[in-house]
Design a protein around this motif. Structure first.
Motif, PDB file in Angstrom:
ATOM      1  N   CYS A 118       0.843  -1.199   0.000  1.00  0.00           N
ATOM      2  CA  CYS A 118       0.000   0.000   0.000  1.00  0.00           C
ATOM      3  C   CYS A 118       0.881   1.253   0.000  1.00  0.00           C
ATOM      4  O   CYS A 118       1.795   1.393   0.811  1.00  0.00           O
ATOM      5  N   ASN A 144      -7.484   4.220  -3.749  1.00  0.00           N
ATOM      6  CA  ASN A 144      -7.553   2.860  -3.216  1.00  0.00           C
ATOM      7  C   ASN A 144      -7.843   1.811  -4.292  1.00  0.00           C
ATOM      8  O   ASN A 144      -8.502   0.798  -4.033  1.00  0.00           O
ATOM      9  N   HIS A 147      -6.776  -1.850  -3.428  1.00  0.00           N
ATOM     10  CA  HIS A 147      -7.054  -2.248  -2.053  1.00  0.00           C
ATOM     11  C   HIS A 147      -8.134  -3.324  -1.901  1.00  0.00           C
ATOM     12  O   HIS A 147      -8.699  -3.807  -2.874  1.00  0.00           O
ATOM     13  N   ALA A 158      -5.636  -2.408   3.356  1.00  0.00           N
ATOM     14  CA  ALA A 158      -4.492  -2.880   2.585  1.00  0.00           C
ATOM     15  C   ALA A 158      -4.646  -4.358   2.238  1.00  0.00           C
ATOM     16  O   ALA A 158      -5.401  -5.095   2.886  1.00  0.00           O
TER      17      ALA A 158
END
Length: 326
Positions: A118, A144, A147, A158
């Motif tokens: 991440c 994101n 993710h 993460a």
């Protein structure tokens, strides 16, 4: 980089004792992840304990169980005859991970211990509960795309980066660890953690414990396997979504099946409900679609990763079909 001391013990006992004496110490083998963390100021160990002299490089058959030492290199494991013939899913996953240069340095134990990729975790100017507890999660309201869609919490979304670990989760491996209190065994699916309220904890190793080996039990998955990795480019890149499938098919019936995913959760994501739905069924596209529908139930997406739900749905079906026809 932060100044650090360096020791190279020649026994397992000495390595564990060295870790117990220094709270900030870290074990190092190939260093393919740890050195990146140190260079970025994410990890600041005051001592590195080099474990490369420990006798943990053996790959052997114990009865019907495959024993893999924690210091076995990813490249050696992928190329080993026992792995290619008895556990082809593991070989496929290893060859899908990283680059040849990294596989020549990365160890089995280190692969299991690698931390998330991440960008908010690596950027020390951004909030990250995994790097600094209670500082916030920059990814939840940020970029994101890479993710999690399963098992995340408000504290961390993460994903775990390993390909090898997805295959080991599917194959019901066991992790062998040693520490000040002796040795113990951890089912692979219990080794890594979901973030919950403690995203800084990636796994269930106790303080000062060291991975010594991984064991894979006997199974019938020697033919119908597939490791499918979907990524932004065919060269070195982490998975957007990956799927590990192993099936035992006889008389056109799925007798047993294992499915796990990578790139979608804080740990390798096993799909037991989809496995149950396929067991005893014929390997057809309709049944694979049903299993994929079951698998994506409960997926939660964020501003930039909504595509992952459909990608996971399609990838599961594709991997099942490829495994069935292998």
């Amino acid at each position: 980089m932060n100044p650090f001391s360096y020791v190279r013990p020649n026994s397992l006992k000495a390595a564990i004792e060295a870790m117990a004496r220094d709270h900030s110490a870290r074990f190092i083998a190939g260093g393919t992840n740890l050195l990146d963390l140190m260079k970025n100021g994410v990890a600041l160990p005051e001592k590195l304990i080099d474990i490369n002299q420990l006798p943990l490089r053996e790959i052997r058959q114990d009865g019907n169980t495959l024993h893999i030492g924690a210091l076995v290199l990813n490249s050696d494991l992928a190329a080993h005859d026992l792995v290619k013939t008895q556990h082809p899913l593991l070989s496929e996953a290893l060859l899908a991970g990283a680059s040849q240069q990294l596989r020549n340095m990365a160890t089995v134990g280190g692969n299991m211990m690698q931390r998330t990729r991440c960008s908010y975790f690596y950027d020390t100017s951004m909030p990250c509960n995994k790097r600094q507890p209670n500082s916030g999660c920059g990814a939840t309201g940020g970029i994101n795309r890479m993710h999690a869609i399963f098992g995340a919490s408000d504290n961390c979304i993460a994903v775990h980066p390993s390909d090898m670990c997805v295959a080991l989760a599917a194959l019901d491996a066991t992790v062998l660890v040693a520490g000040p209190k002796g040795e113990r065994r951890i089912p692979f699916t219990d080794f890594h953690r979901l973030p919950g309220n403690t995203p800084q904890l990636d796994n269930n190793l106790a303080k000062n414990e060291l991975i010594t080996a991984v064991e894979i039990p006997p199974h019938p998955f020697t033919k119908h396997t597939c490791y499918l990795k979907v990524r932004d480019r065919a060269s070195y890149a982490f998975a957007l979504v990956s799927v590990a499938v192993a099936m035992d098919i006889s008389d056109n019936v799925i007798r047993n099946v294992r499915i796990a995913m990578g790139g979608v959760a804080h740990k390798p994501w096993r799909l037991p409900d989809a496995e149950k739905a396929l067991t005893g069924k014929t390997p057809t596209s309709d049944n694979f679609r049903l299993a994929a529908n079951i698998a994506i139930q409960g997926a939660k997406t964020y501003a930039h990763n909504g595509f992952k739900k459909e990608l996971a749905f399609n990838s599961i079906q594709t991997a099942l079909l490829k495994a069935a026809t292998a």
